[in-house]
Design an enzyme around this catalytic site. Structure first.
Site, PDB file in Angstrom:
ATOM      1  N   ARG A 194       0.847  -1.188   0.000  1.00 47.39           N
ATOM      2  CA  ARG A 194       0.000   0.000   0.000  1.00 47.39           C
ATOM      3  C   ARG A 194       0.891   1.249   0.000  1.00 47.39           C
ATOM      4  NH1 ARG A 194      -2.038  -3.610   3.872  1.00 47.39           N
ATOM      5  NH2 ARG A 194      -4.129  -4.419   3.410  1.00 47.39           N
ATOM      6  N   LYS A 219      -2.291  -1.546   7.502  1.00 50.31           N
ATOM      7  CA  LYS A 219      -3.684  -1.121   7.616  1.00 50.31           C
ATOM      8  C   LYS A 219      -4.448  -1.996   8.601  1.00 50.31           C
ATOM      9  CE  LYS A 219      -7.819  -0.365   4.784  1.00 50.31           C
ATOM     10  NZ  LYS A 219      -8.388  -0.456   3.409  1.00 50.31           N
ATOM     11  N   HIS A 277      -3.508   3.394  -6.090  1.00 52.36           N
ATOM     12  CA  HIS A 277      -3.932   2.155  -5.430  1.00 52.36           C
ATOM     13  C   HIS A 277      -4.238   1.052  -6.437  1.00 52.36           C
ATOM     14  CE1 HIS A 277      -5.132  -0.011  -1.828  1.00 52.36           C
ATOM     15  NE2 HIS A 277      -6.223  -0.425  -2.453  1.00 52.36           N
ATOM     16  N   ARG A 280      -1.813  -1.754  -6.699  1.00 57.55           N
ATOM     17  CA  ARG A 280      -1.943  -2.885  -5.780  1.00 57.55           C
ATOM     18  C   ARG A 280      -2.798  -3.980  -6.423  1.00 57.55           C
ATOM     19  NH1 ARG A 280      -1.545  -4.848  -0.579  1.00 57.55           N
ATOM     20  NH2 ARG A 280      -3.463  -5.400   0.528  1.00 57.55           N
ATOM     21  N   HIS A 303      -3.652  -9.339   2.835  1.00 54.85           N
ATOM     22  CA  HIS A 303      -5.105  -9.426   2.936  1.00 54.85           C
ATOM     23  C   HIS A 303      -5.488 -10.401   4.047  1.00 54.85           C
ATOM     24  CE1 HIS A 303      -4.905  -7.882  -1.318  1.00 54.85           C
ATOM     25  NE2 HIS A 303      -5.796  -7.080  -0.763  1.00 54.85           N
ATOM     26  N   TYR A 312      -8.920  -8.032  -5.200  1.00 54.37           N
ATOM     27  CA  TYR A 312      -7.700  -7.481  -5.789  1.00 54.37           C
ATOM     28  C   TYR A 312      -7.114  -8.366  -6.881  1.00 54.37           C
ATOM     29  CZ  TYR A 312      -7.456  -3.706  -2.407  1.00 54.37           C
ATOM     30  OH  TYR A 312      -7.723  -2.574  -1.686  1.00 54.37           O
TER      31      TYR A 312
END
Length: 325
Positions: A194, A219, A277, A280, A303, A312
Site C-alpha cells: 500500500r 492497515k 492504489h 496494488r 489481505h 484485488y
C-alpha cells in the site's frame, strides 16, 4: 405518567416523568410514540433501565470532542476527520436522546443527494455508530439503544477492477518527471504494498541478505515480512540514501504530497481513470500468476481474508482460456 404531543413538523413527542425526572423522545407516528411510552414506563417501574437524564443533557458535539481528544490520536486514516466534521455539522447540536433512526436515514439520503459516494456515506454511518457506542461505553451515558445501528448502509459502487496494462505501464513510466517516482511505482508493482507502507518504509526494515522486507505498520495492524523479487532488490539498491532520513522515500512527507506528483504523471501519460492504489490490484493479479497458493499470496499482500484477496485479483477470460488450452 406519559404524554404524547404532536409537533409542528408532524412528528410526535413523548414526555415521561419518573421520580421527578423527565424524558423526551420523538417519533414519526403516534403509534410508535405510544408503544415506546408504554414500554418505557413499564421498564422504569420495574427498575430495568437506568435513567437517560445524562443523554438528555449531552449533545453529540460533546461526544465528538471527547472522541477527538481520547481516540482520534490513536487512529490512522484521513477520512476520519472529514467524517467527524460532516457528523458534527448534521448532529452536533442534537441531544443524544433525541437522535432517531429517521434522523440518521435522512442524513444518509442527504449525503448521497449531495454527491457523496456510497462508500463515503457508509464510513460516516459507521463512525456515527462508533461515536454513540463511545458515549455509552466510555462516557457512561445510558441510551436505550444506538439509533445509528437501526439504519441501513447505502449501496456501494462495485469494487474497482482497474489494472495497469503493459502498454499503459510504458506510457506511465515515460511520463514521470520526479526521479524517485519510477522506483516507488516499480516497488508497488513488485510487492503489492500500500502507499502508506511504501512511504513509511525504512532502510533498517530491509534485509538484503535474506531478500525480505519487514512492514511493522499496516492497515490491519498486523506486521508482516514479505519476500523481495530480484527486480525489487535491484530497485532498492539503486536508490540514493539520505543519511538524515531513515525513510527510503523521505522526499514525500505525506501521502497527499505524493499523490500530487503521481497525478501529474498520470495526466501527462493520458491514461484514463487510473489511481496509485490500482497498482496494488495490478501487483496482486501478477503475483497470483506466480503464486497460485492463496495462503502464500495473502502473506505477501497482507489481505486478512479470501474475500478481500479476491477483490484485488483480476484475471481476464482470455487468460483463463489460455490456462485451459
Amino acid at each position: 405518567m406519559a404524554s404524547v404531543l404532536k409537533t409542528k413538523t408532524g412528528s410526535f413527542r413523548v414526555q415521561i416523568e419518573h421520580n421527578g425526572k423527565r424524558e423526551y423522545k420523538t417519533f414519526r407516528t403516534k403509534t410508535l410514540a405510544t408503544t415506546w411510552a408504554n414500554q418505557r414506563e413499564a421498564e422504569l417501574e420495574r427498575g430495568l433501565i437506568a435513567s437517560v437524564d445524562l443523554a438528555q443533557r449531552t449533545a453529540l458535539n460533546e461526544v465528538i470532542r471527547d472522541y477527538r481528544a481520547r481516540v482520534l490520536p490513536t487512529k490512522r486514516g484521513h477520512h476520519l476527520k472529514s467524517s467527524l466534521n460532516a457528523l458534527e455539522r448534521s448532529f452536533g447540536s442534537l441531544r443524544l436522546i433525541s437522535i432517531t433512526p429517521r434522523d440518521v436515514s435522512l442524513f444518509r439520503d442527504d449525503r448521497l443527494k449531495a454527491g457523496a459516494s456510497g462508500s463515503t456515506v457508509t464510513k460516516d454511518l459507521n463512525l456515527l455508530r462508533v461515536l454513540i457506542d463511545h458515549a455509552i461505553l466510555e462516557m457512561s451515558i445510558h441510551l436505550p439503544s444506538n439509533p445509528a445501528r437501526m439504519c441501513k448502509n447505502p449501496k456501494s459502487a462495485p469494487p474497482r477492477t482497474r489494472v495497469l496494462e503493459a502498454s499503459e505501464e510504458a506510457l506511465l513510466f515515460e511520463a514521470t518527471k520526479h526521479p524517485l517516482l519510477p522506483s516507488i511505482m516499480t516497488l508497488a508493482i513488485e510487492t503489492a504494498m500500500r502507499l502508506g507502507e511504501l512511504l513509511n518504509m525504512r532502510w533498517g526494515h530491509i534485509d538484503f541478505n535474506s531478500r525480505t522486507l519487514f512492514i511493522p505498520l499496516t492497515k490491519t495492524d498486523v506486521p508482516r515480512v514479505i519476500p523481495l523479487s530480484t527486480k525489487a532488490l535491484a530497485t532498492l539498491r539503486a536508490l540514493p540514501r539520505n543519511i538524515k532520513d531513515e525513510r527510503v522515500f523521505g522526499c514525500w512527507k505525506r501521502a497527499d504530497s505524493f499523490q500530487k506528483t503521481f497525478r501529474r504523471a498520470v495526466l501527462k501519460s493520458a491514461i484514463k481513470d487510473f489511481r496509485f492504489h490500482d497498482l496494488r490490484h495490478t501487483a496482486t493479479s501478477r503475483l497470483a500468476q506466480r503464486l497460485p497458493n492463496v495462503i502464500e499470496l495473502a502473506a505477501i499482500t497482507g489481505h486478512s481474508s479470501l474475500s478481500m484477496l479476491k477483490r484485488y485479483y483480476h484475471v481476464s477470460s482470455a487468460q483463463l482460456a489460455a490456462k485451459l488450452a
